[in-house]
Design a protein around this motif. Structure first.
Motif, PDB file in Angstrom:
ATOM      1  N   SER A  88      37.505  63.593  48.527  1.00 12.38           N
ATOM      2  CA  SER A  88      37.923  62.237  48.934  1.00 12.38           C
ATOM      3  C   SER A  88      36.791  61.128  48.343  1.00 12.38           C
ATOM      4  CB  SER A  88      38.385  62.218  50.309  1.00 12.38           C
ATOM      5  OG  SER A  88      37.192  62.220  51.245  1.00 12.38           O
ATOM      6  N   THR A  89      37.344  59.949  48.176  1.00 13.70           N
ATOM      7  CA  THR A  89      36.550  58.797  47.903  1.00 13.70           C
ATOM      8  C   THR A  89      36.910  57.629  48.781  1.00 13.70           C
ATOM      9  OG1 THR A  89      36.598  59.456  45.362  1.00 13.70           O
ATOM     10  CG2 THR A  89      35.904  57.053  45.865  1.00 13.70           C
ATOM     11  N   ASP A  90      35.546  57.102  49.538  1.00 16.20           N
ATOM     12  CA  ASP A  90      35.850  56.057  50.177  1.00 16.20           C
ATOM     13  C   ASP A  90      35.868  54.725  49.513  1.00 16.20           C
ATOM     14  OD1 ASP A  90      33.288  55.308  49.673  1.00 16.20           O
ATOM     15  OD2 ASP A  90      32.222  56.065  51.241  1.00 16.20           O
ATOM     16  N   SER A  91      36.079  53.702  50.280  1.00 19.52           N
ATOM     17  CA  SER A  91      36.199  52.342  49.966  1.00 19.52           C
ATOM     18  C   SER A  91      35.078  51.753  48.890  1.00 19.52           C
ATOM     19  CB  SER A  91      36.564  51.410  50.801  1.00 19.52           C
ATOM     20  OG  SER A  91      35.505  51.105  51.996  1.00 19.52           O
ATOM     21  N   GLU A  92      33.877  52.308  49.049  1.00 20.17           N
ATOM     22  CA  GLU A  92      32.743  51.829  48.419  1.00 20.17           C
ATOM     23  C   GLU A  92      32.417  52.904  47.093  1.00 20.17           C
ATOM     24  OE1 GLU A  92      29.468  51.565  51.038  1.00 20.17           O
ATOM     25  OE2 GLU A  92      30.385  50.355  52.036  1.00 20.17           O
ATOM     26  N   GLY A  93      33.493  53.873  46.827  1.00 21.91           N
ATOM     27  CA  GLY A  93      33.699  54.760  45.516  1.00 21.91           C
ATOM     28  C   GLY A  93      32.482  55.852  45.779  1.00 21.91           C
ATOM     29  N   ARG A  94      32.210  56.247  46.903  1.00 23.25           N
ATOM     30  CA  ARG A  94      31.461  57.472  47.285  1.00 23.25           C
ATOM     31  C   ARG A  94      32.158  58.671  47.470  1.00 23.25           C
ATOM     32  NH1 ARG A  94      27.742  54.571  51.931  1.00 23.25           N
ATOM     33  NH2 ARG A  94      29.903  54.480  52.723  1.00 23.25           N
ATOM     34  N   THR A  95      32.138  59.814  46.895  1.00 21.68           N
ATOM     35  CA  THR A  95      32.694  60.854  46.760  1.00 21.68           C
ATOM     36  C   THR A  95      32.125  61.942  48.025  1.00 21.68           C
ATOM     37  OG1 THR A  95      33.285  60.800  44.478  1.00 21.68           O
ATOM     38  CG2 THR A  95      33.519  62.955  45.447  1.00 21.68           C
TER      39      THR A  95
END
Length: 423
Positions: free
Chosen positions: A282-289
């Motif tokens: 999954s990828t969060d709102s800051e683009g971190r996977t």
């Protein structure tokens, strides 16, 4: 006082109250156990299943998950051994009281008042003797045995016991006279109740019942109505020889049962458990996977019957979408889908009487593969095994004789319930 402080005070008070009630419960339990032992009785906190392993009539003898808890044992003033025990299974839970009879006898069910017969009982209802009061129900497999057992003395003592304990629910299970829901909370009341139960046992012991004496059976995990079923528990060797789901990992078996009913084919039934593992990203709102591993548990019920000879492949299931082989009965075609390796074999086996039998007794979906019949049961349970076993015996008995002869057998291996197509 702010909300946080108030909430904290409530938690502390509730914890204190819970601790107090816990202490009170422990003290009461210890006093209760002390009062039992003062009578010369024994108390076991966690008895093993051996305490009831010799019993097999409801509430015993049903289900797979059977448990025993608190147990009281001793003797009545007349010297008759008794047991009061907490028992549970998938089908019933509660307390059971029993006294020992002098002989092992067939099942006999006696319920008074508004009490309903116990779950799973298969005995036939017979008229209650005139000496029993109104509301009594009697169940047995042998009316003559019941009439001989329920003498005037037995009826008088049953009526006397029912007068003080409405809704009395008794049975004979081998050499035990068993009653549900004894008054076990009050030790004095329990003592008097056991003495009354002992007098009922005296009446049965005095009745001329020797010709119905049953042989001793080894204590084991028995199944009511199925003397040739055997509890195995775990047998992971089945994973290599049965059509279990092969995906995933950590495969195992439990609740394995083997047996047969009458002249029906032998079966094996069990639950197959396994796990699958997958990775989720999954990828969060800051683009971190982020990646995580998900392990899921799965299970399936397995039920197979071994035939005396290999048969061509045949599948019978409920019609959902589309059709299989078309038969002359549209009612059957609307209800079932049949697939077969050889269409002629399907027509030979699924003849008009067989279609009538299937529609009157719809089974779980099943398939014949070689010398095995594998069902796709809705669950792994005592009733599901029994239902499909009974169905399959009727199904195989209706397979025409010429089919068995074509398969290499001189005659049908199963007793015929009715004439089938000539061969």
């Amino acid at each position: 006082m702010d909300g946080t402080m108030f909430l904290g005070l409530v938690v502390v008070l509730l914890a204190g109250a819970g601790l107090t009630w816990g202490v009170v419960a422990i003290v009461r339990r210890q006093r209760y156990i002390k009062s039992l032992r003062e009578r010369g009785w024994n108390f076991v906190n966690s008895p093993t299943y051996d305490a009831v392993a010799r019993l097999e009539r409801p509430p015993f003898g049903l289900g797979f998950n059977r448990r025993t808890d608190d147990q009281i044992t001793g003797r009545t003033t007349a010297g008759r051994a008794f047991q009061v025990i907490e028992y549970s299974s998938e089908h019933w839970s509660g307390w059971v009281g029993m006294v020992t009879l002098s002989r092992r006898l067939p099942e006999l069910w006696m319920t008074g008042g508004a009490t309903h017969p116990r779950y799973g009982v298969e005995a036939t209802g017979v008229p209650a003797p005139a000496q029993l009061g109104p509301g009594w129900r009697i169940g047995t497999q042998d009316p003559e045995y019941a009439a001989t057992a329920l003498t005037g003395q037995a009826c008088d003592r049953l009526n006397a016991m029912a007068a003080s304990r409405p809704g009395l629910n008794l049975s004979i299970d081998a050499d035990q006279l068993v009653v549900l829901d004894p008054p076990r909370k009050d030790v004095d009341l329990l003592g008097g109740w056991l003495e009354e139960l002992g007098t009922v046992a005296d009446a049965f012991d005095a009745a001329p019942l020797d010709r119905w004496i049953e042989p001793e059976r080894p204590p084991r995990f028995a199944f009511y109505g199925h003397p040739d079923w055997h509890w195995i528990g775990v047998d992971d060797s089945l994973l290599a020889v049965t059509p279990v789901n092969g995906s995933g990992h950590d495969h195992r078996t439990d609740e394995v049962v083997r047996g047969r009913d009458g002249d029906g084919p032998p079966f094996v039934a069990f639950t197959h458990h396994w796990k699958t593992t997958r990775t989720e990203t999954s990828t969060d709102s800051e683009g971190r996977t982020q990646t995580r591993t998900v392990v899921e548990n799965h299970s399936e019920a397995m039920l197979g019957f071994q035939l005396p000879v290999a048969m061509p492949q045949l599948e019978v299931g409920r019609r959902v979408f589309g059709r299989g082989i078309s038969f002359e009965s549209e009612a059957f075609n609307d209800q079932f889908a049949v697939k077969a390796q050889h269409t002629k074999f399907a027509y030979d086996v699924i003849h008009p009487r067989q279609m009538e039998y299937l529609m009157a007794n719809p089974p779980d979906p099943f398939r014949i593969t070689g010398d095995w019949v594998w069902f796709a049961p809705s669950a792994h349970s005592h009733p599901v095994i029994a239902r499909n076993s009974e169905f399959l015996r009727g199904f195989l008995a209706r397979v025409p004789r010429f089919v068995w002869r074509d398969l290499g057998l001189p005659e049908s291996p199963y007793s015929q319930p009715e004439p089938v197509l000539p061969g």
